[in-house]
Design an enzyme around this catalytic site. Structure first.
Site, PDB file in Angstrom:
ATOM      1  N   CYS A 116       2.681  -1.568  -7.925  1.00 52.46           N
ATOM      2  CA  CYS A 116       1.996  -2.588  -7.211  1.00 52.46           C
ATOM      3  C   CYS A 116       1.961  -4.039  -7.593  1.00 52.46           C
ATOM      4  CB  CYS A 116       0.240  -2.057  -7.327  1.00 52.46           C
ATOM      5  SG  CYS A 116      -0.311  -0.621  -6.581  1.00 52.46           S
ATOM      6  N   HIS A 253      -3.690  -8.528  -5.403  1.00 56.11           N
ATOM      7  CA  HIS A 253      -3.211  -7.461  -4.967  1.00 56.11           C
ATOM      8  C   HIS A 253      -4.522  -6.489  -4.600  1.00 56.11           C
ATOM      9  CE1 HIS A 253      -1.841  -3.231  -4.379  1.00 56.11           C
ATOM     10  NE2 HIS A 253      -2.347  -2.791  -5.767  1.00 56.11           N
ATOM     11  N   ASN A 283      -4.573  -0.116   0.272  1.00 57.80           N
ATOM     12  CA  ASN A 283      -3.774  -0.620  -0.982  1.00 57.80           C
ATOM     13  C   ASN A 283      -2.267  -0.353  -0.542  1.00 57.80           C
ATOM     14  OD1 ASN A 283      -2.131  -0.789  -3.052  1.00 57.80           O
ATOM     15  ND2 ASN A 283      -3.655   0.164  -4.482  1.00 57.80           N
TER      16      ASN A 283
END
Ligand code: UT7
Length: 326
Positions: A116, A253, A283
């Site tokens: 990520c 993020h 996500n």
């Protein structure tokens, strides 16, 4: 202050696959509800890559749009860095597939594997080429097909992730060496391999020989995320020489709306300055920051010349933040 070369973002683009999966759709597959997912994460839907497509297809389309926004063509590109943890093939790198699909000339192309945190790592890596005049036109891409890593019987993970890609064009521009310069002004990157067990995929080339599924101790990751991201944000701002109060937009993020709020609260950041796309994209790992950047520009909130702080944490654990004047 002396003149120096800055890595300036001259174009942004993004691509989301057409197929939208709502929370209600997932409630038919696992024991969950729209209410639980919205309340605990803020997620309402996610996009899913079409069968027969690979992550390089998403990355290529996002890159094409970023080049158009920058007024550049594939012929200009001499460096491609893709942040991804879900490549089409174990090798070659997705970046070389993007190079081929766009028709870019021979240059430098490789992937960055920081899950990520991939986009923050990739952009900071690109700075090492662009700001040293090793690249005149770089593509930095975050692209993921996270739905391909899901265990569809694990309600604790399969509701959280989605697919997509975002890209930026980065070009060298002379700056004055002040915080008024456009470009990447500072960054902080971190990794702590002792926390591997909190978030990982249980397969791989040199172990099981299979792709594996994503495994996560969600509440542990959550706890580390707020603390780690906050520290990296402060460190990146210090590296850039800016105060957090100077930042126009925070682009986190997009893992969980409660993490976004937790970091903002811890650092005293006005939530109105935080770009959130988690409700619509879920996500998307390395893709989430450039997707959110693109969204903020497209809807008119983020304007040229503004100061942006991007931050992320993911498997590794890896985390980091960077400061960019657009
Ligand atoms: O990209 C970077 C890495 N990822 C993240 O940053 C994600 C970080 N973690 C999170 O976002 C949150 O921890 C989650 C959303 C994953 C979970 O939220 P939580 O508030 O930490 O819940 P929990 O894991 O402590 O679970 C609470 C309960 C459990 O039930 P019991 O054991 O208390 O009866 C879970 O089984 O919620 C249950 N649960 C669900 N219930 C309905 C877990 N997933 C679901 C679900 N639907 N999808």
């Amino acid at each position: 202050m002396s003149n120096l070369i800055r890595s300036v973002v001259t174009g942004v683009g993004a691509y989301l696959p057409e197929d939208v999966v709502t929370n209600a759709d997932l409630a038919k597959v696992v024991d969950t509800t729209d209410e639980w997912i919205v309340e605990r994460t803020g997620i309402r839907q996610r996009h899913r890559i079409a069968s027969g497509h690979g992550v390089s297809d998403l990355a290529t389309e996002a890159a094409r749009r970023a080049l158009a926004a920058a007024g550049r063509t594939p012929a200009d590109v001499d460096l491609i860095i893709v942040g991804t943890t879900t490549p089409d093939l174990t090798f070659p790198a997705v970046a070389t597939m993007v190079q081929r699909k766009l028709g870019c000339p021979i240059g430098i192309a490789f992937d960055v594997q920081a899950v990520c945190s991939g986009f923050v790592y990739a952009l900071s890596t690109a700075d090492g080429f662009v700001a040293r005049n090793r690249s005149k036109c770089a593509l930095v891409i975050g692209a993921e097909a996270m739905t391909r890593l899901m265990d569809w019987t694990d309600r604790g993970t399969c509701v959280l992730f989605g697919d997509g890609a975002g890209a930026v064009v980065v070009e060298p521009r002379e700056g004055q060496g002040t915080t008024d310069d456009r470009g990447l002004l500072g960054f902080a990157l971190r990794a702590d391999g002792t926390k591997q067990d909190l978030l990982y995929v249980d397969g791989g080339v040199s172990t099981t020989g299979e792709v594996g599924k994503l495994r996560m101790q969600g509440n542990q990751v959550f706890r580390h995320a707020v603390v780690n991201i906050s520290e990296a944000v402060v460190a990146a701002a210090a590296d850039a020489g800016v105060a957090l109060s100077d930042v126009d937009w925070f682009i986190p993020h997009q893992a969980n709306q409660r993490i976004l709020q937790g970091v903002a609260h811890r650092l005293g950041i006005d939530e109105a300055k935080v770009i959130s796309t988690v409700a619509l994209h879920a996500n998307t790992s390395a893709a989430s920051i450039p997707l959110a950047l693109n969204q903020g520009i497209a809807d008119g909130r983020i304007k040229p010349g503004q100061l942006i702080l991007m931050e992320a944490m993911g498997g590794g654990l890896t985390w980091g933040a960077c400061v960019l004047r657009l």
